[in-house]
Design a protein around this motif. Structure first.
Motif, PDB file in Angstrom:
ATOM      1  N   ALA A  62       0.748  -1.175   0.003  1.00  0.00           N
ATOM      2  CA  ALA A  62       0.074  -0.021  -0.099  1.00  0.00           C
ATOM      3  C   ALA A  62       0.881   1.428   0.078  1.00  0.00           C
ATOM      4  O   ALA A  62       0.707   2.321  -0.669  1.00  0.00           O
ATOM      5  CB  ALA A  62      -0.984  -0.051   1.236  1.00  0.00           C
ATOM      6  N   ALA A  63       2.004   1.166   0.781  1.00  0.00           N
ATOM      7  CA  ALA A  63       2.816   2.439   0.978  1.00  0.00           C
ATOM      8  C   ALA A  63       3.522   2.493  -0.539  1.00  0.00           C
ATOM      9  O   ALA A  63       3.750   3.633  -0.955  1.00  0.00           O
ATOM     10  CB  ALA A  63       4.038   2.235   1.835  1.00  0.00           C
ATOM     11  N   ALA A  64       3.846   1.385  -1.302  1.00  0.00           N
ATOM     12  CA  ALA A  64       4.486   1.665  -2.576  1.00  0.00           C
ATOM     13  C   ALA A  64       3.548   2.380  -3.490  1.00  0.00           C
ATOM     14  O   ALA A  64       3.870   2.873  -4.239  1.00  0.00           O
ATOM     15  CB  ALA A  64       4.873   0.326  -3.001  1.00  0.00           C
ATOM     16  N   ARG A  65       2.200   1.692  -3.456  1.00  0.00           N
ATOM     17  CA  ARG A  65       1.319   2.349  -4.444  1.00  0.00           C
ATOM     18  C   ARG A  65       1.194   3.937  -4.365  1.00  0.00           C
ATOM     19  O   ARG A  65       1.069   4.874  -5.094  1.00  0.00           O
ATOM     20  CB  ARG A  65      -0.003   1.542  -4.340  1.00  0.00           C
ATOM     21  N   ALA A  66       1.081   4.063  -2.848  1.00  0.00           N
ATOM     22  CA  ALA A  66       1.129   5.779  -2.472  1.00  0.00           C
ATOM     23  C   ALA A  66       2.182   6.342  -3.038  1.00  0.00           C
ATOM     24  O   ALA A  66       1.633   7.530  -3.571  1.00  0.00           O
ATOM     25  CB  ALA A  66       0.743   5.664  -1.254  1.00  0.00           C
ATOM     26  N   ALA A  67       3.126   5.956  -2.809  1.00  0.00           N
ATOM     27  CA  ALA A  67       4.552   6.681  -3.188  1.00  0.00           C
ATOM     28  C   ALA A  67       4.774   6.764  -4.870  1.00  0.00           C
ATOM     29  O   ALA A  67       5.096   7.785  -5.160  1.00  0.00           O
ATOM     30  CB  ALA A  67       5.793   5.587  -2.752  1.00  0.00           C
ATOM     31  N   ALA A  68       4.039   5.751  -5.586  1.00  0.00           N
ATOM     32  CA  ALA A  68       4.068   5.669  -6.897  1.00  0.00           C
ATOM     33  C   ALA A  68       2.993   6.823  -7.529  1.00  0.00           C
ATOM     34  O   ALA A  68       3.500   7.741  -8.378  1.00  0.00           O
ATOM     35  CB  ALA A  68       3.540   4.446  -7.483  1.00  0.00           C
ATOM     36  N   ARG A  69       2.018   6.939  -6.674  1.00  0.00           N
ATOM     37  CA  ARG A  69       0.817   7.942  -6.999  1.00  0.00           C
ATOM     38  C   ARG A  69       1.669   9.307  -6.789  1.00  0.00           C
ATOM     39  O   ARG A  69       1.320  10.033  -7.622  1.00  0.00           O
ATOM     40  CB  ARG A  69      -0.418   7.799  -6.256  1.00  0.00           C
ATOM     41  N   GLU A  70       2.121   9.722  -5.727  1.00  0.00           N
ATOM     42  CA  GLU A  70       2.753  10.784  -5.506  1.00  0.00           C
ATOM     43  C   GLU A  70       3.943  11.235  -6.459  1.00  0.00           C
ATOM     44  O   GLU A  70       4.026  12.258  -6.917  1.00  0.00           O
ATOM     45  CB  GLU A  70       3.360  10.760  -4.087  1.00  0.00           C
ATOM     46  N   ALA A  71       4.611  10.189  -6.826  1.00  0.00           N
ATOM     47  CA  ALA A  71       5.750  10.268  -7.589  1.00  0.00           C
ATOM     48  C   ALA A  71       5.173  10.823  -8.934  1.00  0.00           C
ATOM     49  O   ALA A  71       5.706  11.662  -9.946  1.00  0.00           O
ATOM     50  CB  ALA A  71       6.615   9.149  -7.997  1.00  0.00           C
ATOM     51  N   GLY A  72       4.040  10.048  -9.495  1.00  0.00           N
ATOM     52  CA  GLY A  72       3.529  10.451 -10.708  1.00  0.00           C
ATOM     53  C   GLY A  72       2.983  11.940 -10.722  1.00  0.00           C
ATOM     54  O   GLY A  72       2.959  12.677 -11.749  1.00  0.00           O
ATOM     55  N   THR A  73       2.191  12.395  -9.620  1.00  0.00           N
ATOM     56  CA  THR A  73       1.736  13.716  -9.448  1.00  0.00           C
ATOM     57  C   THR A  73       3.062  14.694  -9.453  1.00  0.00           C
ATOM     58  O   THR A  73       2.708  15.849 -10.059  1.00  0.00           O
ATOM     59  CB  THR A  73       0.964  13.735  -8.143  1.00  0.00           C
ATOM     60  N   ALA A  74       4.101  14.400  -8.859  1.00  0.00           N
ATOM     61  CA  ALA A  74       5.140  15.384  -8.821  1.00  0.00           C
ATOM     62  C   ALA A  74       5.596  15.552 -10.333  1.00  0.00           C
ATOM     63  O   ALA A  74       6.008  16.479 -10.806  1.00  0.00           O
ATOM     64  CB  ALA A  74       6.134  14.852  -7.976  1.00  0.00           C
TER      65      ALA A  74
ATOM     66  N   THR B   3       4.243  15.196 -13.049  1.00  0.00           N
ATOM     67  CA  THR B   3       3.020  15.835 -13.925  1.00  0.00           C
ATOM     68  C   THR B   3       3.390  17.314 -13.696  1.00  0.00           C
ATOM     69  O   THR B   3       3.414  18.451 -14.646  1.00  0.00           O
ATOM     70  CB  THR B   3       1.625  15.472 -13.890  1.00  0.00           C
ATOM     71  N   ARG B   4       3.441  17.738 -12.232  1.00  0.00           N
ATOM     72  CA  ARG B   4       3.614  19.227 -11.921  1.00  0.00           C
ATOM     73  C   ARG B   4       4.855  19.557 -12.459  1.00  0.00           C
ATOM     74  O   ARG B   4       5.134  20.810 -13.064  1.00  0.00           O
ATOM     75  CB  ARG B   4       3.527  19.260 -10.335  1.00  0.00           C
ATOM     76  N   THR B   5       5.935  18.953 -12.479  1.00  0.00           N
ATOM     77  CA  THR B   5       7.371  19.417 -12.795  1.00  0.00           C
ATOM     78  C   THR B   5       7.129  19.842 -14.449  1.00  0.00           C
ATOM     79  O   THR B   5       7.618  20.418 -14.807  1.00  0.00           O
ATOM     80  CB  THR B   5       8.381  18.321 -12.696  1.00  0.00           C
ATOM     81  N   ALA B   6       6.587  18.563 -15.394  1.00  0.00           N
ATOM     82  CA  ALA B   6       6.305  18.862 -16.569  1.00  0.00           C
ATOM     83  C   ALA B   6       5.599  20.290 -16.888  1.00  0.00           C
ATOM     84  O   ALA B   6       6.085  20.985 -17.956  1.00  0.00           O
ATOM     85  CB  ALA B   6       5.783  17.550 -17.295  1.00  0.00           C
ATOM     86  N   ARG B   7       4.709  20.369 -16.139  1.00  0.00           N
ATOM     87  CA  ARG B   7       3.687  21.833 -16.577  1.00  0.00           C
ATOM     88  C   ARG B   7       4.845  22.964 -16.351  1.00  0.00           C
ATOM     89  O   ARG B   7       4.741  23.935 -16.948  1.00  0.00           O
ATOM     90  CB  ARG B   7       2.780  21.719 -15.557  1.00  0.00           C
ATOM     91  N   ALA B   8       5.519  22.806 -15.073  1.00  0.00           N
ATOM     92  CA  ALA B   8       6.290  23.839 -14.698  1.00  0.00           C
ATOM     93  C   ALA B   8       7.048  24.205 -15.976  1.00  0.00           C
ATOM     94  O   ALA B   8       7.578  25.279 -16.202  1.00  0.00           O
ATOM     95  CB  ALA B   8       6.863  23.774 -13.328  1.00  0.00           C
ATOM     96  N   ARG B   9       7.942  23.210 -16.615  1.00  0.00           N
ATOM     97  CA  ARG B   9       9.010  23.242 -17.441  1.00  0.00           C
ATOM     98  C   ARG B   9       8.333  23.985 -18.839  1.00  0.00           C
ATOM     99  O   ARG B   9       8.787  24.689 -19.497  1.00  0.00           O
ATOM    100  CB  ARG B   9       9.549  21.874 -17.695  1.00  0.00           C
ATOM    101  N   ALA B  10       7.133  23.611 -19.047  1.00  0.00           N
ATOM    102  CA  ALA B  10       6.392  24.041 -20.186  1.00  0.00           C
ATOM    103  C   ALA B  10       6.346  25.433 -19.923  1.00  0.00           C
ATOM    104  O   ALA B  10       6.393  26.183 -21.090  1.00  0.00           O
ATOM    105  CB  ALA B  10       5.242  23.445 -20.620  1.00  0.00           C
ATOM    106  N   ARG B  11       5.873  26.068 -18.847  1.00  0.00           N
ATOM    107  CA  ARG B  11       5.465  27.476 -18.707  1.00  0.00           C
ATOM    108  C   ARG B  11       6.761  28.092 -18.811  1.00  0.00           C
ATOM    109  O   ARG B  11       6.825  29.245 -19.531  1.00  0.00           O
ATOM    110  CB  ARG B  11       4.830  27.590 -17.401  1.00  0.00           C
ATOM    111  N   VAL B  12       8.031  27.448 -18.333  1.00  0.00           N
ATOM    112  CA  VAL B  12       9.164  28.285 -18.472  1.00  0.00           C
ATOM    113  C   VAL B  12       9.573  28.432 -19.926  1.00  0.00           C
ATOM    114  O   VAL B  12      10.178  29.673 -20.235  1.00  0.00           O
ATOM    115  CB  VAL B  12      10.360  27.602 -17.701  1.00  0.00           C
ATOM    116  N   GLU B  13       9.665  27.326 -20.580  1.00  0.00           N
ATOM    117  CA  GLU B  13       9.986  27.436 -22.129  1.00  0.00           C
ATOM    118  C   GLU B  13       8.932  28.582 -22.849  1.00  0.00           C
ATOM    119  O   GLU B  13       9.405  29.105 -23.827  1.00  0.00           O
ATOM    120  CB  GLU B  13       9.939  26.079 -22.571  1.00  0.00           C
ATOM    121  N   GLU B  14       7.776  28.645 -22.430  1.00  0.00           N
ATOM    122  CA  GLU B  14       6.724  29.766 -23.249  1.00  0.00           C
ATOM    123  C   GLU B  14       7.327  30.920 -22.875  1.00  0.00           C
ATOM    124  O   GLU B  14       7.010  31.818 -23.745  1.00  0.00           O
ATOM    125  CB  GLU B  14       5.534  29.231 -22.578  1.00  0.00           C
ATOM    126  N   ALA B  15       7.845  31.168 -21.837  1.00  0.00           N
ATOM    127  CA  ALA B  15       8.174  32.398 -21.334  1.00  0.00           C
ATOM    128  C   ALA B  15       9.553  32.855 -22.062  1.00  0.00           C
ATOM    129  O   ALA B  15       9.818  33.897 -22.372  1.00  0.00           O
ATOM    130  CB  ALA B  15       8.386  32.687 -19.935  1.00  0.00           C
TER     131      ALA B  15
END
Length: 296
Positions: free
Chosen positions: A270-282, A284-296
């Motif tokens: 259960a802890a591994a699944r939770a950690a995987a979900r958190e890693a996925g969420t992180a 996604t957030r990183t990818a979005r942030a990178r995309a905004r930086v490049e647009e600027a």
């Protein structure tokens, strides 16, 4: 503890404790490398409950036991001399003493929190009767280390199969010896046929006695062999029970460990699944942030 001290402790303790105590002493001796002690201790046989009662008397009521066994010689003398009155008196005394000793043994057993039954006390009475009839058995009883239940089926110590008891009335009616000065009347010659008949009867009694003694010896051997086999089987059963208890305890421990490990595994998954979900969420957030930086 030497072997005598171990034997004293074993034969003084209740029979139910005998095997475990003896086997523990054997194991300890083997662990310290004393093979001779271990072998000798392993040969010690657990007493029957009736034999244990006799051992109680030998250890705690020695004077009374010696008093009972002391009448054996008087009984033998009375039988050898065909003294019917003395034999009857001694037999009555013997019965009272045996019954009293059996009751006392029962009291000692109850003080040790060991239950006794009437049948068990009768078995003890048989042992005491056998000790009165057989000096070898008497020595076994006195030792306080008796292991077997003994019964006696003979006629008593020193009995003579050819003896003919003369009744007290016949003794009283017997004529006084004639005065030496008076000539004695010649007794009529015995009938040879009657003499031969009595000889045949005596020979037959001797044969019957020999046959009975042989049968008794064979029966005793069978009994001793059966008791030895019973003792061996009980020891094996006790060892098997101990092994089952040990394996059962190991199985219980293994099952508890398996249940704990399974629970830990489920929690970790259960802890591994939770950690995987958190890693996925992180990610996604990183990818979005990178995309905004490049647009600027």
């Amino acid at each position: 503890m030497d072997l005598d001290e171990l034997a004293d402790a074993l034969y003084a303790a209740p029979p139910a404790d005998f095997v475990a105590t003896r086997d523990e002493a054997v194991r300890a001796a083997r662990e310290r490398g004393d093979k001779e002690f271990a072998t000798a201790a392993a040969r010690l046989r657990r007493p029957t409950r009736a034999a244990w009662l006799a051992n109680l008397l030998a250890r705690h009521r020695r004077d009374q036991l010696d008093g009972l066994l002391g009448i054996a010689a008087s009984l033998a003398d009375a039988q050898r001399t065909l003294d019917g009155a003395a034999l009857r008196a001694l037999s009555s005394q013997r019965r009272k003493l045996v019954a009293g000793m059996a009751r006392e043994a029962g009291r000692l057993a109850r003080e040790a929190h060991e239950p006794v039954s009437d049948s068990l006390l009768r078995e003890l009475g048989d042992i005491l009767e056998a000790a009165l009839a057989d000096p070898v058995v008497a020595d076994e009883v006195r030792s306080g280390r008796l292991t077997r239940t003994i019964t006696y089926s003979g006629f008593g110590p020193g009995s003579d199969p050819d003896a003919v008891v003369q009744r007290a009335a016949e003794k009283a009616a017997a004529p006084e010896p004639a005065d030496a000065a008076e000539p004695a009347e010649a007794e009529p010659a015995e009938d040879p046929a009657e003499v031969a008949r009595r000889e045949r009867e005596r020979a037959e009694r001797r044969r019957d006695l020999a046959d009975a003694e042989a049968m008794e010896a064979t029966a005793r051997e069978r009994r001793d062999a059966a008791e030895a086999e019973h003792e061996r089987a009980e020891q094996e059963h006790e060892r098997a029970r101990e092994r089952v208890a040990s394996l059962t305890a190991e199985l219980d421990a293994a099952q508890r460990h398996e249940r704990t490990a399974a629970a830990d595994s489920r929690e970790a998954a259960a802890a591994a699944r939770a950690a995987a979900r958190e890693a996925g969420t992180a990610a996604t957030r990183t990818a979005r942030a990178r995309a905004r930086v490049e647009e600027a």
